[in-house]
Design an enzyme around this catalytic site. Sequence first.
Site, PDB file in Angstrom:
ATOM      1  N   LYS A 176       3.079 -15.263   2.464  1.00 59.82           N
ATOM      2  CA  LYS A 176       3.348 -15.993   1.216  1.00 59.82           C
ATOM      3  C   LYS A 176       4.853 -16.222   1.184  1.00 59.82           C
ATOM      4  O   LYS A 176       5.573 -15.796   0.267  1.00 59.82           O
ATOM      5  CB  LYS A 176       2.843 -15.151   0.028  1.00 59.82           C
ATOM      6  CG  LYS A 176       2.847 -15.848  -1.303  1.00 59.82           C
ATOM      7  CD  LYS A 176       1.764 -16.904  -1.464  1.00 59.82           C
ATOM      8  CE  LYS A 176       1.952 -17.664  -2.765  1.00 59.82           C
ATOM      9  NZ  LYS A 176       1.068 -18.847  -2.877  1.00 59.82           N
ATOM     10  N   ASP A 229      -6.384  -6.982   4.229  1.00 56.75           N
ATOM     11  CA  ASP A 229      -7.521  -6.340   3.567  1.00 56.75           C
ATOM     12  C   ASP A 229      -8.390  -7.401   2.909  1.00 56.75           C
ATOM     13  O   ASP A 229      -9.619  -7.411   3.067  1.00 56.75           O
ATOM     14  CB  ASP A 229      -6.998  -5.348   2.511  1.00 56.75           C
ATOM     15  CG  ASP A 229      -8.122  -4.654   1.776  1.00 56.75           C
ATOM     16  OD1 ASP A 229      -9.074  -4.212   2.439  1.00 56.75           O
ATOM     17  OD2 ASP A 229      -8.053  -4.565   0.530  1.00 56.75           O
ATOM     18  N   ASP A 244     -12.353  -9.123   4.329  1.00 57.41           N
ATOM     19  CA  ASP A 244     -13.623  -9.098   3.580  1.00 57.41           C
ATOM     20  C   ASP A 244     -14.157 -10.523   3.427  1.00 57.41           C
ATOM     21  O   ASP A 244     -15.351 -10.771   3.575  1.00 57.41           O
ATOM     22  CB  ASP A 244     -13.440  -8.484   2.184  1.00 57.41           C
ATOM     23  CG  ASP A 244     -13.681  -6.972   2.170  1.00 57.41           C
ATOM     24  OD1 ASP A 244     -13.412  -6.327   3.204  1.00 57.41           O
ATOM     25  OD2 ASP A 244     -14.127  -6.442   1.134  1.00 57.41           O
ATOM     26  N   TYR A 291       0.826  -1.210   0.000  1.00 58.14           N
ATOM     27  CA  TYR A 291       0.000   0.000   0.000  1.00 58.14           C
ATOM     28  C   TYR A 291       0.864   1.266   0.000  1.00 58.14           C
ATOM     29  O   TYR A 291       0.468   2.285  -0.549  1.00 58.14           O
ATOM     30  CB  TYR A 291      -0.887   0.045   1.251  1.00 58.14           C
ATOM     31  CG  TYR A 291      -2.217  -0.655   1.128  1.00 58.14           C
ATOM     32  CD1 TYR A 291      -2.286  -2.014   0.839  1.00 58.14           C
ATOM     33  CD2 TYR A 291      -3.408   0.033   1.333  1.00 58.14           C
ATOM     34  CE1 TYR A 291      -3.495  -2.655   0.753  1.00 58.14           C
ATOM     35  CE2 TYR A 291      -4.629  -0.600   1.250  1.00 58.14           C
ATOM     36  CZ  TYR A 291      -4.671  -1.953   0.959  1.00 58.14           C
ATOM     37  OH  TYR A 291      -5.881  -2.583   0.876  1.00 58.14           O
ATOM     38  N   ASP A 340      -2.928 -18.172   0.352  1.00 57.93           N
ATOM     39  CA  ASP A 340      -3.905 -18.867  -0.498  1.00 57.93           C
ATOM     40  C   ASP A 340      -4.602 -19.982   0.292  1.00 57.93           C
ATOM     41  O   ASP A 340      -5.822 -20.139   0.243  1.00 57.93           O
ATOM     42  CB  ASP A 340      -3.260 -19.396  -1.795  1.00 57.93           C
ATOM     43  CG  ASP A 340      -1.917 -20.074  -1.577  1.00 57.93           C
ATOM     44  OD1 ASP A 340      -1.402 -20.074  -0.445  1.00 57.93           O
ATOM     45  OD2 ASP A 340      -1.363 -20.631  -2.559  1.00 57.93           O
TER      46      ASP A 340
END
Length: 372
Positions: free
Chosen positions: A189, A245, A249, A142, A221
Site C-alpha cells: 500500500k 494473511d 484466505d 503483528y 486493494d
Amino acid sequence: MKLNIAVLPGDGIGPEVTNEAIKVLKAIEVEFDHTFLFHHAKVGATAIDHYNTPLPDTTLERCKASDAILFGAIGDPKYDNNPSAKIRPEQGLLKLRKSLGLYANIRPVKAYHSLLDKSPLKQERIKDTDISIYRELTGGIYFGEKKISNDGNTASDLCKYSKHEIERIAHLAFKAAQTRKNKVTLVDKANVLESSRLWRKVVTDVSKKYKDVTLDFLFVDNAAMQLILNPRQFDVILTENMFGDIISDEASVIGGSIGLLSSASVGDKYAMFEPIHGSFPQAANKGIANPIASILSAAMLLDHFELFDEADLIRVAVERSLELEITTPDLNNTYNNITTGKVGDFIEDFISNPKDSNLNFSNIHLGQSTII
Ligand code: IPM
Ligand code: MG
C-alpha cells in the site's frame, strides 16, 4: 532419512487433521524406508487449559530439538469474543513463529481441475491458477509495539519493517519465481504507507540480482480485486504479514475450499508446516474436517528435506482423492459419509498400493472399496 518431527496438533479440528497427516507420513516412511519419529506437544487453548500459557517452554524446547514441526490449528471461541482476555491461544502461534525465526510463510494456491466447479468463481477465470504466496511472518503490524491509553479509549499497533526483514524474504520469493514462471508481484500500500515504500525500494534493489525475473507492483486493494478477476496473472506474490494473511484466505476461494491450503513457515534454522485454516471449532470431533491442507503441509515438509518423490506421491494421491470425490463435506455434499479419517485412509492406501488403487477405489462410492 531419519527425521524428528514435533507435532503440535493444537485446538479444534487441529488434532483430527494432523492425525491424518501423520498417517500419510507413516505410509511414506514404510514405502521409502525412512524413519520418522513423532513427538507430540501442546499449544494454544489446550495448552492454556493445562499450563496456563499457550506456548509452554517444554513445547518450544521440543520444537527446537526437532528437525521440523507439524502444526495443526489454534483458537477457541471462548477467547474470540473477549477482548479483555490477557492470555489468548493465538499468542502461542505468534510466539512460536517469532522464537523460531520463521520469517517466510509460503502458501501455494492452485485450482485443481477436478474441483473447478466447487469454487463460487467462474471456472474459466480460475482454470490453471497456480500461485505461490510469500507472506512475511515475523514482522509488521503483528509484532509492532501495541499500546492502549490509560483511559482505554485509544489504541495503536505499529507496523514496522527493516531492510533486513524485507531482503531475506524477497530473496526467497525471487528464487522461487526462478523455478516457476519468473514473475514476482509485490503487494503493498505504497500510496499510503511509509513501510510499503521501504518494501518497494528494497525489493526493487533485490530484483537486480534476478534479471530473469519480472517484478511488478500492486496496491493491496487492487490485488484483492485482481485475485478473483484474473488469478492466472499471478506467479509469486510477495507481501508483508497482514496483507498476506488476508489475501491468502481470499485466494483459497479459488481452490474451492480453505481446507485444501497448506503452508510452510521457514527461517534460517527451523521450519514448520501448517494448514492455513483455523481451528474451525464448530466442526471439531465430527469427522467432517478436511485433512488435505494438513496432508499437503506434510508434503511440503518432505519437500523441505528434498524428499521430492515422496512429496509428489502424496500430491498424486491427493489429486486422485479429489478426482474420485473422496472428500469431506466442504467439497462434497453428495457422499457426505466420507469422513476426515476416510480421506486419510484413501491417501494412505494409495501410497501403500499405488498399483491396485484404481481397481479398488473406482468402486468407492458403491461402498465396495476395501477401505470403506
Ligand atoms: C494464519 C492465521 C493466524 C495469523 C492467526 C491464527 C494468528 O490466521 O496463519 O493465517 O493471523 O497469522
Ligand atoms: Mg490467516
